[in-house]
Design a protein around this motif. Structure first.
Motif, PDB file in Angstrom:
ATOM      1  N   VAL A   1      -8.588   5.985  13.135  1.00 16.67           N
ATOM      2  CA  VAL A   1      -7.450   6.652  13.767  1.00 16.67           C
ATOM      3  C   VAL A   1      -7.160   6.092  15.151  1.00 16.67           C
ATOM      4  CG1 VAL A   1      -6.729   8.850  14.788  1.00 16.67           C
ATOM      5  CG2 VAL A   1      -7.588   8.785  12.437  1.00 16.67           C
ATOM      6  N   ASP A   2      -8.179   5.915  15.985  1.00 15.35           N
ATOM      7  CA  ASP A   2      -7.939   5.499  17.369  1.00 15.35           C
ATOM      8  C   ASP A   2      -7.276   4.129  17.422  1.00 15.35           C
ATOM      9  OD1 ASP A   2      -9.193   7.856  17.899  1.00 15.35           O
ATOM     10  OD2 ASP A   2     -10.931   6.995  18.905  1.00 15.35           O
ATOM     11  N   ARG A   3      -7.711   3.230  16.561  1.00 12.81           N
ATOM     12  CA  ARG A   3      -7.136   1.882  16.549  1.00 12.81           C
ATOM     13  C   ARG A   3      -5.772   1.845  15.867  1.00 12.81           C
ATOM     14  NH1 ARG A   3     -10.039  -2.270  12.708  1.00 12.81           N
ATOM     15  NH2 ARG A   3      -8.850  -0.982  11.236  1.00 12.81           N
ATOM     16  N   ASP A   4      -5.691   2.432  14.660  1.00 12.96           N
ATOM     17  CA  ASP A   4      -4.510   2.228  13.827  1.00 12.96           C
ATOM     18  C   ASP A   4      -3.388   3.222  14.077  1.00 12.96           C
ATOM     19  OD1 ASP A   4      -5.917   0.156  12.701  1.00 12.96           O
ATOM     20  OD2 ASP A   4      -6.565   1.287  10.948  1.00 12.96           O
ATOM     21  N   ILE A   5      -3.696   4.385  14.621  1.00 12.94           N
ATOM     22  CA  ILE A   5      -2.665   5.382  14.920  1.00 12.94           C
ATOM     23  C   ILE A   5      -2.330   5.411  16.404  1.00 12.94           C
ATOM     24  CG2 ILE A   5      -2.052   7.830  14.831  1.00 12.94           C
ATOM     25  CD1 ILE A   5      -2.121   6.514  12.080  1.00 12.94           C
ATOM     26  N   PHE A   6      -3.352   5.331  17.255  1.00 12.44           N
ATOM     27  CA  PHE A   6      -3.122   5.418  18.698  1.00 12.44           C
ATOM     28  C   PHE A   6      -3.039   4.060  19.378  1.00 12.44           C
ATOM     29  CE2 PHE A   6      -4.785   9.627  17.691  1.00 12.44           C
ATOM     30  CZ  PHE A   6      -3.935  10.447  18.416  1.00 12.44           C
ATOM     31  N   GLY A   7      -3.314   2.989  18.626  1.00 13.60           N
ATOM     32  CA  GLY A   7      -3.168   1.657  19.194  1.00 13.60           C
ATOM     33  C   GLY A   7      -4.252   1.250  20.161  1.00 13.60           C
ATOM     34  N   GLU A   8      -5.406   1.905  20.089  1.00 15.46           N
ATOM     35  CA  GLU A   8      -6.515   1.540  20.967  1.00 15.46           C
ATOM     36  C   GLU A   8      -7.045   0.151  20.607  1.00 15.46           C
ATOM     37  OE1 GLU A   8      -7.945   3.038  23.479  1.00 15.46           O
ATOM     38  OE2 GLU A   8      -7.236   5.116  23.415  1.00 15.46           O
TER      39      GLU A   8
ATOM     40  N   ASP B   1      -0.752  17.212  24.103  1.00 16.50           N
ATOM     41  CA  ASP B   1       0.483  16.562  23.691  1.00 16.50           C
ATOM     42  C   ASP B   1       0.237  15.126  23.251  1.00 16.50           C
ATOM     43  OD1 ASP B   1       2.030  18.781  24.116  1.00 16.50           O
ATOM     44  OD2 ASP B   1       2.667  18.207  26.127  1.00 16.50           O
ATOM     45  N   GLN B   2      -0.593  14.417  23.988  1.00 23.14           N
ATOM     46  CA  GLN B   2      -0.884  13.025  23.648  1.00 23.14           C
ATOM     47  C   GLN B   2      -1.674  12.920  22.354  1.00 23.14           C
ATOM     48  OE1 GLN B   2       0.162  10.154  25.278  1.00 23.14           O
ATOM     49  NE2 GLN B   2       1.456  11.603  26.376  1.00 23.14           N
ATOM     50  N   ALA B   3      -2.590  13.857  22.133  1.00 24.63           N
ATOM     51  CA  ALA B   3      -3.470  13.788  20.963  1.00 24.63           C
ATOM     52  C   ALA B   3      -2.797  14.207  19.678  1.00 24.63           C
ATOM     53  CB  ALA B   3      -4.706  14.675  21.202  1.00 24.63           C
ATOM     54  N   ARG B   4      -1.699  14.924  19.776  1.00 26.21           N
ATOM     55  CA  ARG B   4      -1.096  15.534  18.594  1.00 26.21           C
ATOM     56  C   ARG B   4      -0.546  14.512  17.601  1.00 26.21           C
ATOM     57  NH1 ARG B   4       1.931  18.684  21.219  1.00 26.21           N
ATOM     58  NH2 ARG B   4       0.331  20.278  21.473  1.00 26.21           N
TER      59      ARG B   4
ATOM     60  N   GLU C   1     -15.776  18.235  22.133  1.00 29.56           N
ATOM     61  CA  GLU C   1     -14.773  18.387  21.075  1.00 29.56           C
ATOM     62  C   GLU C   1     -13.345  18.161  21.559  1.00 29.56           C
ATOM     63  OE1 GLU C   1     -15.336  22.161  19.000  1.00 29.56           O
ATOM     64  OE2 GLU C   1     -17.427  22.136  19.669  1.00 29.56           O
ATOM     65  N   TYR C   2     -13.125  18.145  22.875  1.00 28.42           N
ATOM     66  CA  TYR C   2     -11.766  18.005  23.407  1.00 28.42           C
ATOM     67  C   TYR C   2     -11.170  16.656  23.045  1.00 28.42           C
ATOM     68  CZ  TYR C   2     -12.988  22.038  26.353  1.00 28.42           C
ATOM     69  OH  TYR C   2     -13.379  23.264  26.816  1.00 28.42           O
ATOM     70  N   PRO C   3      -9.850  16.595  22.830  1.00 28.36           N
ATOM     71  CA  PRO C   3      -8.848  17.664  22.882  1.00 28.36           C
ATOM     72  C   PRO C   3      -8.949  18.600  21.670  1.00 28.36           C
ATOM     73  CG  PRO C   3      -7.816  15.593  22.277  1.00 28.36           C
ATOM     74  CD  PRO C   3      -9.229  15.273  22.613  1.00 28.36           C
ATOM     75  N   LEU C   4      -8.839  19.896  21.959  1.00 29.53           N
ATOM     76  CA  LEU C   4      -9.152  20.933  20.977  1.00 29.53           C
ATOM     77  C   LEU C   4      -8.155  22.081  21.056  1.00 29.53           C
ATOM     78  CD1 LEU C   4     -11.201  22.118  18.900  1.00 29.53           C
ATOM     79  CD2 LEU C   4     -12.462  23.058  20.851  1.00 29.53           C
ATOM     80  N   ALA C   5      -7.689  22.521  19.892  1.00 23.97           N
ATOM     81  CA  ALA C   5      -6.738  23.633  19.804  1.00 23.97           C
ATOM     82  C   ALA C   5      -7.359  24.791  19.046  1.00 23.97           C
ATOM     83  CB  ALA C   5      -5.458  23.189  19.105  1.00 23.97           C
TER      84      ALA C   5
ATOM     85  N   THR D   1     -13.600   9.652  15.981  1.00 25.42           N
ATOM     86  CA  THR D   1     -12.339   9.523  16.705  1.00 25.42           C
ATOM     87  C   THR D   1     -12.422  10.265  18.024  1.00 25.42           C
ATOM     88  OG1 THR D   1      -9.974  10.082  16.725  1.00 25.42           O
ATOM     89  CG2 THR D   1     -11.393  11.444  15.342  1.00 25.42           C
ATOM     90  N   LYS D   2     -12.016   9.606  19.093  1.00 22.48           N
ATOM     91  CA  LYS D   2     -11.968  10.248  20.404  1.00 22.48           C
ATOM     92  C   LYS D   2     -10.573  10.775  20.716  1.00 22.48           C
ATOM     93  CE  LYS D   2     -16.209   9.005  21.049  1.00 22.48           C
ATOM     94  NZ  LYS D   2     -17.272  10.011  20.778  1.00 22.48           N
ATOM     95  N   ARG D   3      -9.565  10.317  19.986  1.00 20.14           N
ATOM     96  CA  ARG D   3      -8.184  10.599  20.359  1.00 20.14           C
ATOM     97  C   ARG D   3      -7.545  11.728  19.569  1.00 20.14           C
ATOM     98  NH1 ARG D   3      -5.322   6.563  22.954  1.00 20.14           N
ATOM     99  NH2 ARG D   3      -3.736   8.187  23.084  1.00 20.14           N
ATOM    100  N   ALA D   4      -7.940  11.935  18.325  1.00 25.23           N
ATOM    101  CA  ALA D   4      -7.270  12.925  17.483  1.00 25.23           C
ATOM    102  C   ALA D   4      -7.402  14.326  18.056  1.00 25.23           C
ATOM    103  CB  ALA D   4      -7.841  12.886  16.071  1.00 25.23           C
ATOM    104  N   LEU D   5      -6.385  15.136  17.830  1.00 21.46           N
ATOM    105  CA  LEU D   5      -6.442  16.549  18.196  1.00 21.46           C
ATOM    106  C   LEU D   5      -7.173  17.306  17.095  1.00 21.46           C
ATOM    107  CD1 LEU D   5      -5.541  18.896  20.052  1.00 21.46           C
ATOM    108  CD2 LEU D   5      -3.411  18.987  18.729  1.00 21.46           C
TER     109      LEU D   5
END
Length: 345
Positions: free
Chosen positions: A250-257, A11-14, A68-72, A37-41
């Motif tokens: 992605v981690d910085r600009d989308i997830f705010g890391e 849910d968090q990674a989506r 690979e996690y988070p992984l769908a 990226t460590k955060r993207a799903l």
């Protein structure tokens, strides 16, 4: 990893995900994406229920690494019982989400009642979702189009979402194009039908209680940020594969890391141990390095890097030395942490 943790992770990674793409989002591509990226799903390629239930070895279709996690896992199918069995298997293998493909327009999947043709059968999709949710604790989600063929993009999409949501599905990722099952090839269906982001925005407005994500035509971090003003999440496909450097932001600009994106060379150094382990397990070098060819687009030496790997990595004796040599052909880009300026090779 517990089911609760898996649910939370998916849910968090989506908020940002890399779209499932046949022959592209393999386990090697996903491992490479994790260096950026460590955060993207991340999503697998679509795997059919028949492949999982009757194909051997199962590792061929479900094998992955914990890195690979988070992984769908994206499933293709339309038989509720078979999908439920596959969802149980997916959860036991450690996947943190099961996604039902209701968007693929190819003739092969249509003939098996898989993919976009299911948009014409919302009640069946609802039964499929309900059957999977009844037997797993991980999220069961749907990826669909805004419609198929002559469907009304407002009325028929609304009916589809309402019907499937009533069965318990709370997460939809919508490719903001119709799929034309008659008259367009799968390749044309990725570009020819016009994008209609506004339709997906209205869907979110109408369903604040649902998680609505958008997919299709997103080419940059700026594109993604604009869409996140209207929807809950973004899914990027071809651009994330062909220009993977996008993922480094992605981690910085989308997830705010509070993090500095890795450089391209840092990403390659981080990927090297994984590459060695795969070579030692018998995987051919070119099967792995084909996913890396876009990393140095826009960098001096990038063309030399791509040419060398294309001409050398397929050889039966190609090993880690070929990878190392390819990197020496790139000029120093460790200082270039922003998106590529498309410098000449």
């Amino acid at each position: 990893m517990s089911a609760t943790t898996s649910l939370h992770a998916a849910d968090q990674a989506r908020r940002f995900s890399v779209a499932p793409m046949m022959e592209w989002t393999t386990r090697d591509q996903r491992a490479f994406a994790r260096t950026l990226t460590k955060r993207a799903l991340l999503y697998t390629e679509m795997v059919t229920t028949g492949a999982i239930l009757h194909g051997t070895p199962r590792e061929r279709f479900l094998g992955h690494d914990a890195l690979e996690y988070p992984l769908a896992l994206q499933l293709g199918g339309s038989d509720p019982a078979a999908l439920a069995e596959c969802a149980v298997i997916a959860e036991s293998w450690g996947y943190q989400e099961v996604n039902l493909n209701v968007g693929c327009p190819s003739d092969r999947v249509q003939n098996n009642m898989i993919g976009a043709c299911l948009m014409g059968h919302p009640e069946l999709v609802a039964r499929c979702v309900a059957a999977m949710q009844a037997v797993v604790t991980i999220p069961v989600t749907v990826k669909c189009r805004i419609g198929i063929d002559d469907q009304d993009e407002d009325e028929d999409l609304a009916r589809f979402i309402d019907t499937v949501a009533a069965a318990g599905c709370t997460t939809f990722t919508v490719h903001a194009r119709k799929a034309w099952l008659e008259g367009l090839s799968p390749k044309q269906n990725r570009d020819v039908p016009p994008l209609n982001y506004a339709r997906v925005h209205r869907l979110k407005t109408a369903h604040p209680e649902l998680h609505i994500g958008i997919n299709g035509g997103l080419r940059s971090i700026d594109d993604c940020q604009r869409e996140l003003d209207h929807v809950d999440s973004v899914m990027v496909g071809r651009e994330a594969y062909q220009n993977p450097w996008l993922l480094a932001h992605v981690d910085r600009d989308i997830f705010g890391e509070a993090t500095t994106p890795p450089t391209r060379h840092e990403a390659m150094r981080a990927f090297r141990p994984y590459l060695i382990s795969r070579l030692e397990s018998g995987v051919r070098l070119n099967h792995i390095t084909r996913h890396l060819l876009g990393l140095f687009i826009g960098c001096r030496g990038g063309r030399r890097f791509r040419r060398y790997l294309s001409e050398t990595a397929h050889r039966p004796d190609a090993g880690i030395d070929v990878f190392d040599q390819a990197l020496t052909l790139i000029d120093d880009v460790d200082a270039a942490r922003e998106l590529p300026a498309h410098l000449p090779d």
